[in-house]
Design a protein around this motif. Structure first.
Motif: not given
Length: 147
Positions: A11-12, A14-15
């Motif tokens: 998540s971090r 890839s945004g």
């Protein structure tokens, strides 16, 4: 052995929110492995798939369309740059269509809305005698279905 990343790490990097990643996995767009604890672990290369999904959605593709495109990637190895290039080359026409649509919208914003009349019945510039009204409801010229 390839290092696996947690959903928070993915998540971090890839945004993309973890909830969206779980949804993508549910839809079969990405896949994870389960650790002994049951937590999701993703191979690092899934970041490319996520970037592809985000890019495709920005082009206006539905998740169904994205899934169909991703299904064209090889399943027997991690996709190479050549695999991704072959896939993205299929999009040239779609990107060109999107560019043309945006150009039409830009013209509409500058030539139609800026004139100030905002009247389909009286506009002599783009819609004399309300020709667009005979073509159906909505902004016929802007959506490329008129004149």
């Amino acid at each position: 052995m390839e290092q696996l990343l947690t959903i928070n790490q993915i998540s971090r990097r890839s945004g993309v929110a973890a909830s969206a990643l779980r949804y993508y996995e549910e839809r079969g767009l990405i896949a994870s492995e389960r650790a002994g604890s049951g937590h999701r672990r993703f191979p690092r290369w899934v970041l490319r798939r996520i970037a592809f999904i985000v890019f495709a959605q920005r082009l206006g593709m539905s998740l169904e369309e994205v899934g169909a495109e991703l299904a064209r990637l090889p399943s027997d190895h991690v996709p190479t740059g050549e695999d991704w290039s072959r896939l993205s080359n299929r999009w040239t026409h779609r990107v060109d269509e999107r560019i043309n649509e945006l150009k039409r919208l830009k013209i509409g914003l500058t030539e139609c809305i800026s004139c100030g009349c905002l009247s389909l019945e009286r506009c002599q510039l783009v819609n004399p005698d309300d020709r667009a009204g005979r073509l159906g409801p909505g902004p016929r010229y802007w959506v490329g279905k008129g004149g």
